[in-house]
Write a protein that holds these residues in place. Sequence first.
Motif, PDB file in Angstrom:
ATOM      1  N   VAL A 107       0.882  -1.197   0.134  1.00  0.00           N
ATOM      2  CA  VAL A 107      -0.051  -0.051  -0.059  1.00  0.00           C
ATOM      3  C   VAL A 107       0.906   1.200   0.045  1.00  0.00           C
ATOM      4  O   VAL A 107       0.552   2.152  -0.695  1.00  0.00           O
ATOM      5  CB  VAL A 107      -0.870   0.086   1.212  1.00  0.00           C
ATOM      6  CG1 VAL A 107      -1.696   1.448   1.217  1.00  0.00           C
ATOM      7  CG2 VAL A 107      -1.951  -1.094   0.808  1.00  0.00           C
ATOM      8  N   GLU A 108       2.100   1.216   0.630  1.00  0.00           N
ATOM      9  CA  GLU A 108       2.884   2.358   0.813  1.00  0.00           C
ATOM     10  C   GLU A 108       3.575   2.765  -0.730  1.00  0.00           C
ATOM     11  O   GLU A 108       3.683   3.671  -0.960  1.00  0.00           O
ATOM     12  CB  GLU A 108       4.083   2.094   1.848  1.00  0.00           C
ATOM     13  CG  GLU A 108       3.758   2.114   3.290  1.00  0.00           C
ATOM     14  CD  GLU A 108       2.958   0.816   3.689  1.00  0.00           C
ATOM     15  OE1 GLU A 108       3.111  -0.289   2.979  1.00  0.00           O
ATOM     16  OE2 GLU A 108       2.168   0.781   4.586  1.00  0.00           O
ATOM     17  N   ALA A 109       3.708   1.750  -1.289  1.00  0.00           N
ATOM     18  CA  ALA A 109       4.471   1.823  -2.585  1.00  0.00           C
ATOM     19  C   ALA A 109       3.465   2.323  -3.611  1.00  0.00           C
ATOM     20  O   ALA A 109       3.687   2.902  -4.600  1.00  0.00           O
ATOM     21  CB  ALA A 109       5.060   0.567  -3.183  1.00  0.00           C
ATOM     22  N   ALA A 110       2.220   1.910  -3.349  1.00  0.00           N
ATOM     23  CA  ALA A 110       1.207   2.133  -4.277  1.00  0.00           C
ATOM     24  C   ALA A 110       0.332   3.607  -4.156  1.00  0.00           C
ATOM     25  O   ALA A 110      -0.344   3.664  -4.489  1.00  0.00           O
ATOM     26  CB  ALA A 110       0.302   1.005  -4.280  1.00  0.00           C
ATOM     27  N   GLN A 111       0.975   4.377  -3.049  1.00  0.00           N
ATOM     28  CA  GLN A 111       0.169   5.595  -2.526  1.00  0.00           C
ATOM     29  C   GLN A 111      -0.008   6.441  -3.911  1.00  0.00           C
ATOM     30  O   GLN A 111      -1.187   7.264  -3.867  1.00  0.00           O
ATOM     31  CB  GLN A 111       0.699   6.289  -1.529  1.00  0.00           C
ATOM     32  CG  GLN A 111       0.762   5.706  -0.280  1.00  0.00           C
ATOM     33  CD  GLN A 111      -0.619   5.616   0.479  1.00  0.00           C
ATOM     34  OE1 GLN A 111      -1.447   6.516   0.068  1.00  0.00           O
ATOM     35  NE2 GLN A 111      -1.047   4.299   0.659  1.00  0.00           N
ATOM     36  N   PHE A 112       0.762   6.532  -4.795  1.00  0.00           N
ATOM     37  CA  PHE A 112       0.871   7.554  -5.683  1.00  0.00           C
ATOM     38  C   PHE A 112      -0.238   7.064  -6.947  1.00  0.00           C
ATOM     39  O   PHE A 112      -0.547   7.827  -7.776  1.00  0.00           O
ATOM     40  CB  PHE A 112       2.259   7.764  -6.494  1.00  0.00           C
ATOM     41  CG  PHE A 112       2.942   6.619  -7.074  1.00  0.00           C
ATOM     42  CD1 PHE A 112       2.503   6.153  -8.575  1.00  0.00           C
ATOM     43  CD2 PHE A 112       3.665   5.844  -6.343  1.00  0.00           C
ATOM     44  CE1 PHE A 112       2.999   5.227  -9.173  1.00  0.00           C
ATOM     45  CE2 PHE A 112       4.008   4.576  -6.933  1.00  0.00           C
ATOM     46  CZ  PHE A 112       3.695   4.271  -8.365  1.00  0.00           C
ATOM     47  N   LEU A 113      -0.956   5.860  -6.907  1.00  0.00           N
ATOM     48  CA  LEU A 113      -1.550   5.591  -7.901  1.00  0.00           C
ATOM     49  C   LEU A 113      -3.182   6.008  -7.494  1.00  0.00           C
ATOM     50  O   LEU A 113      -3.935   5.633  -8.192  1.00  0.00           O
ATOM     51  CB  LEU A 113      -1.681   3.817  -7.732  1.00  0.00           C
ATOM     52  CG  LEU A 113      -0.525   3.210  -8.421  1.00  0.00           C
ATOM     53  CD1 LEU A 113      -0.549   1.787  -8.224  1.00  0.00           C
ATOM     54  CD2 LEU A 113      -0.073   3.665  -9.693  1.00  0.00           C
ATOM     55  N   TYR A 117      -7.623   3.373  -6.205  1.00  0.00           N
ATOM     56  CA  TYR A 117      -6.934   2.072  -6.197  1.00  0.00           C
ATOM     57  C   TYR A 117      -6.602   1.508  -4.941  1.00  0.00           C
ATOM     58  O   TYR A 117      -6.849   0.386  -4.759  1.00  0.00           O
ATOM     59  CB  TYR A 117      -5.451   2.266  -6.884  1.00  0.00           C
ATOM     60  CG  TYR A 117      -4.620   1.173  -7.369  1.00  0.00           C
ATOM     61  CD1 TYR A 117      -5.012   0.177  -8.111  1.00  0.00           C
ATOM     62  CD2 TYR A 117      -3.492   0.965  -6.266  1.00  0.00           C
ATOM     63  CE1 TYR A 117      -4.145  -1.020  -8.076  1.00  0.00           C
ATOM     64  CE2 TYR A 117      -2.854  -0.182  -6.100  1.00  0.00           C
ATOM     65  CZ  TYR A 117      -2.988  -1.148  -7.099  1.00  0.00           C
ATOM     66  OH  TYR A 117      -2.337  -2.270  -7.141  1.00  0.00           O
ATOM     67  N   ILE A 118      -6.080   2.310  -3.921  1.00  0.00           N
ATOM     68  CA  ILE A 118      -5.979   2.039  -2.681  1.00  0.00           C
ATOM     69  C   ILE A 118      -7.118   1.476  -1.809  1.00  0.00           C
ATOM     70  O   ILE A 118      -6.932   0.363  -1.418  1.00  0.00           O
ATOM     71  CB  ILE A 118      -5.178   2.973  -1.798  1.00  0.00           C
ATOM     72  CG1 ILE A 118      -3.891   3.701  -2.513  1.00  0.00           C
ATOM     73  CG2 ILE A 118      -5.042   2.638  -0.283  1.00  0.00           C
ATOM     74  CD1 ILE A 118      -2.957   2.508  -2.834  1.00  0.00           C
ATOM     75  N   ALA A 123     -10.034  -3.444  -0.060  1.00  0.00           N
ATOM     76  CA  ALA A 123     -11.160  -4.086  -0.089  1.00  0.00           C
ATOM     77  C   ALA A 123     -11.064  -5.548  -0.699  1.00  0.00           C
ATOM     78  O   ALA A 123     -11.707  -6.429  -0.674  1.00  0.00           O
ATOM     79  CB  ALA A 123     -12.303  -3.298  -0.817  1.00  0.00           C
ATOM     80  N   GLY A 124      -9.959  -5.648  -1.612  1.00  0.00           N
ATOM     81  CA  GLY A 124      -9.807  -7.176  -2.324  1.00  0.00           C
ATOM     82  C   GLY A 124     -10.698  -7.317  -3.741  1.00  0.00           C
ATOM     83  O   GLY A 124     -10.746  -8.061  -4.025  1.00  0.00           O
ATOM     84  N   GLN A 130      -3.946  -7.808  -3.953  1.00  0.00           N
ATOM     85  CA  GLN A 130      -4.414  -7.547  -2.734  1.00  0.00           C
ATOM     86  C   GLN A 130      -3.524  -6.767  -1.754  1.00  0.00           C
ATOM     87  O   GLN A 130      -2.158  -7.051  -2.158  1.00  0.00           O
ATOM     88  CB  GLN A 130      -4.806  -8.843  -1.822  1.00  0.00           C
ATOM     89  CG  GLN A 130      -3.810  -9.878  -1.581  1.00  0.00           C
ATOM     90  CD  GLN A 130      -4.290 -11.188  -1.043  1.00  0.00           C
ATOM     91  OE1 GLN A 130      -5.208 -11.650  -1.043  1.00  0.00           O
ATOM     92  NE2 GLN A 130      -3.359 -12.045  -0.796  1.00  0.00           N
ATOM     93  N   ALA A 131      -3.905  -6.184  -0.830  1.00  0.00           N
ATOM     94  CA  ALA A 131      -2.818  -5.342   0.113  1.00  0.00           C
ATOM     95  C   ALA A 131      -1.939  -6.244   0.897  1.00  0.00           C
ATOM     96  O   ALA A 131      -2.499  -7.413   1.268  1.00  0.00           O
ATOM     97  CB  ALA A 131      -3.582  -4.398   0.908  1.00  0.00           C
TER      98      ALA A 131
END
Length: 191
Positions: A107-113, A117-118, A123-124, A130-131
């Motif tokens: 989730v940390e690496a994907a924050q900029f998406l 998306y997060i 929520a899966g 999945q997170a």
Amino acid sequence: MVYDGILLSLVIGFFRGGSLKGLANMKLRGGWLFPLLLVIQIIIFALQNKVSIIEKLSNSLFLLIYIIGLIFLWLNRNQPGFTVIFMGVLLNFIVMALNGGRMPVSVEAAQFLGREYIDALKAGTYGKHQAITSETLLPFLGDIIPLSPPYPRRQVISIGDVVMNVGAFLFIQHLMLSAPSEKTSTAPASR
């Protein structure tokens, strides 16, 4: 990510004097499997949240796609780069298989998406992702590497994706640079 690696490899192949003729001459065992797997994966994505049976089976179907893909890669392991591609796909398969058929994403690496998306990730409900949580097995093999500007596309990738791209690069370079050049094929034979 794999598409990015293929595009980069084609560009570098042209700069190195390569040709697409080698791509036209490629011979792969079980080559019909690859397009079939792609179509199946597109159908799963399209129907995943619309057809209940697909939704229930999607994680298993994704793993089946990976298994068939691994068989295809193994059949062609004698091709330059295919062993490397196999290793990358195997890394992704292992982490997905150990985590219920979904790719864990940081989730940390994907924050900029973006927030949507997060939220979907947590929520899966985002495709085969999945997170990463405290329950995730081998999280370091998940999508943990963020790519953002100056990289042209925002995405989060895995170590397996990087390894696959290296293999695809090697394979395409081999094909593009091993094609007979027009100079040699049109040159008159010496006496």
